[in-house]
Scaffold this active site. Structure first.
Site, mmCIF file in Angstrom:
data_model
loop_
_atom_site.group_PDB
_atom_site.id
_atom_site.type_symbol
_atom_site.label_atom_id
_atom_site.label_comp_id
_atom_site.label_asym_id
_atom_site.label_seq_id
_atom_site.Cartn_x
_atom_site.Cartn_y
_atom_site.Cartn_z
ATOM 1 N N LYS A 103 -0.856 -1.321 161.551
ATOM 2 C CA LYS A 103 -0.688 -2.770 161.422
ATOM 3 C C LYS A 103 -1.225 -3.262 160.079
ATOM 4 O O LYS A 103 -0.690 -4.211 159.496
ATOM 5 C CB LYS A 103 -1.371 -3.490 162.587
ATOM 6 C CG LYS A 103 -0.699 -3.238 163.942
ATOM 7 C CD LYS A 103 0.735 -3.731 163.967
ATOM 8 C CE LYS A 103 1.336 -3.673 165.355
ATOM 9 N NZ LYS A 103 2.731 -4.166 165.389
ATOM 10 N N TYR A 129 -2.967 2.944 165.491
ATOM 11 C CA TYR A 129 -2.355 1.622 165.728
ATOM 12 C C TYR A 129 -2.897 0.592 164.728
ATOM 13 O O TYR A 129 -2.138 -0.105 164.049
ATOM 14 C CB TYR A 129 -2.631 1.175 167.161
ATOM 15 C CG TYR A 129 -2.124 -0.203 167.480
ATOM 16 C CD1 TYR A 129 -0.763 -0.433 167.680
ATOM 17 C CD2 TYR A 129 -2.990 -1.295 167.580
ATOM 18 C CE1 TYR A 129 -0.287 -1.709 167.967
ATOM 19 C CE2 TYR A 129 -2.523 -2.561 167.876
ATOM 20 C CZ TYR A 129 -1.171 -2.769 168.068
ATOM 21 O OH TYR A 129 -0.704 -4.034 168.346
ATOM 22 N N SER A 174 -1.238 -7.423 164.224
ATOM 23 C CA SER A 174 -2.246 -7.494 165.294
ATOM 24 C C SER A 174 -3.588 -7.814 164.640
ATOM 25 O O SER A 174 -3.826 -7.428 163.485
ATOM 26 C CB SER A 174 -2.338 -6.138 165.997
ATOM 27 O OG SER A 174 -3.515 -6.078 166.777
#
Ligand SMILES: NC(=O)c1ccc[n+]([C@@H]2O[C@H](COP(=O)([O-])OP(=O)(O)OC[C@H]3O[C@@H](n4cnc5c(N)ncnc54)[C@H](OP(=O)(O)O)[C@@H]3O)[C@@H](O)[C@H]2O)c1
Length: 266
Positions: free
Chosen positions: A167, A163, A150
């Site tokens: 990533k 998150y 991402s």
């Protein structure tokens, strides 16, 4: 519409988290390009979506097949189960692995728990590591491993620390795997989408995604899952044989994240 070139004819692919969203479109696209596909999902309620996906693939004129298995990427036993169903269905080799399954938790630091950490990291980082490990003995060279990262891996977003950092860890795995597996021509890359229409995007607060959209050079819009699938197909195919250890931003603007921070939208 005429079928795309059969660049993946005879290949076998695994796509995790493909009951919906970007993963489902990637899986269908690989099948359209000639690859048999095994997809995974997590929630019992998603089984029917995988049945629909398999039915759609069965109608393709190139004869490819799609099988599916409920396999929680965060659980250690899942990886072997996914490899087992893939090899039983399509023979003892795997050509393409797309580590797509991921979750995000939107939570301030002070409310973040160890359980949150385990949930996000076990799904987004440990899952890809264990599945790659299980696939390697069956990986037909030159294999292709594509991790779905991402733009968040390289941008700080309020309340998305787990998150974003998971990533970043996935991108670290990508570069190390590339160095380790390249001997016989296997490549390992990541793609890093910006905001793409999906259920996951629906969970992202407007205060993050709207300024992101407005800072995007290409038409000030969100991405479409097919735009991610197109890049995955390139990395999975023969034309990307000299591309490895890379992270390809798929965000409509190389500078979008920078502009976004400079304009203090958040
Ligand atoms: N959408 C975006 O804007 C965006 C931006 C950047 C990166 N990405 C990345 O793109 C990938 C796909 O995102 P998306 O937006 O398509 O997500 P999504 O709509 O939330 O779909 C997630 C998929 O992953 C599956 N999944 C979730 N947890 C799992 C687990 N523990 N084990 C196995 N499968 C699991 C879900 O299965 P169930 O249906 O069974 O729950 C579903 O098929 C992710 O890696 C995400 O981080 C997305």
């Amino acid at each position: 519409m005429s079928p795309p070139p059969q660049t993946l004819k005879g290949k076998v692919a695994i796509v995790t988290g493909a009951s919906r969203g970007i993963g489902a479109v990637i899986a269908l696209d690989l099948a359209k390009r000639g690859s048999d596909v095994c997809v995974t999902y997590m929630s019992e309620s998603s089984k029917s979506k995988c049945e629909d996906l398999a039915a759609e693939v069965s109608k393709l004129s190139n004869g490819t097949k799609l099988v599916y298995i409920r396999a929680d990427a965060s659980q250690e036993e899942s990886a072997e189960q996914v490899v087992e169903i893939t090899t039983k269905s399509f023979g003892n080799h795997i050509d393409i692995l797309v580590n797509n399954a991921a979750i995000e938790i939107d939570r301030p630091i002070t409310k973040t728990t160890k359980e949150d950490f385990d949930k996000v990291y076990h799904t987004n980082v440990l899952g890809p590591l264990l599945l790659t490990k299980a696939v390697i003995p069956h990986l037909r060279t030159p294999g292709r491993i594509i991790n779905i990262s991402s733009v968040g891996a390289r941008t700080g977003y309020k309340n998305l620390a787990l998150y974003a950092s998971s990533k970043a860890a996935l991108e670290g795995l990508t570069r190390s795997f590339a160095a380790e597996l390249g001997d016989k021509g296997t490549t390992v890359n990541a793609v890093a989408p910006g905001p793409v229409q999906s259920d996951m995007l629906n969970q992202i607060p407007d205060e993050i995604k709207i300024p992101q959209r407005e800072a995007t050079a290409v038409q000030k819009r969100f991405g479409e899952p097919q735009e991610i699938a197109n890049a995955v197909a390139y990395l999975a195919g023969p034309d990307a044989s000299w591309v490895s250890g890379q992270v390809l931003n798929l965000s409509g603007d190389g500078n979008a994240m920078l502009d976004y921070r400079q304009h203090k939208c958040l």
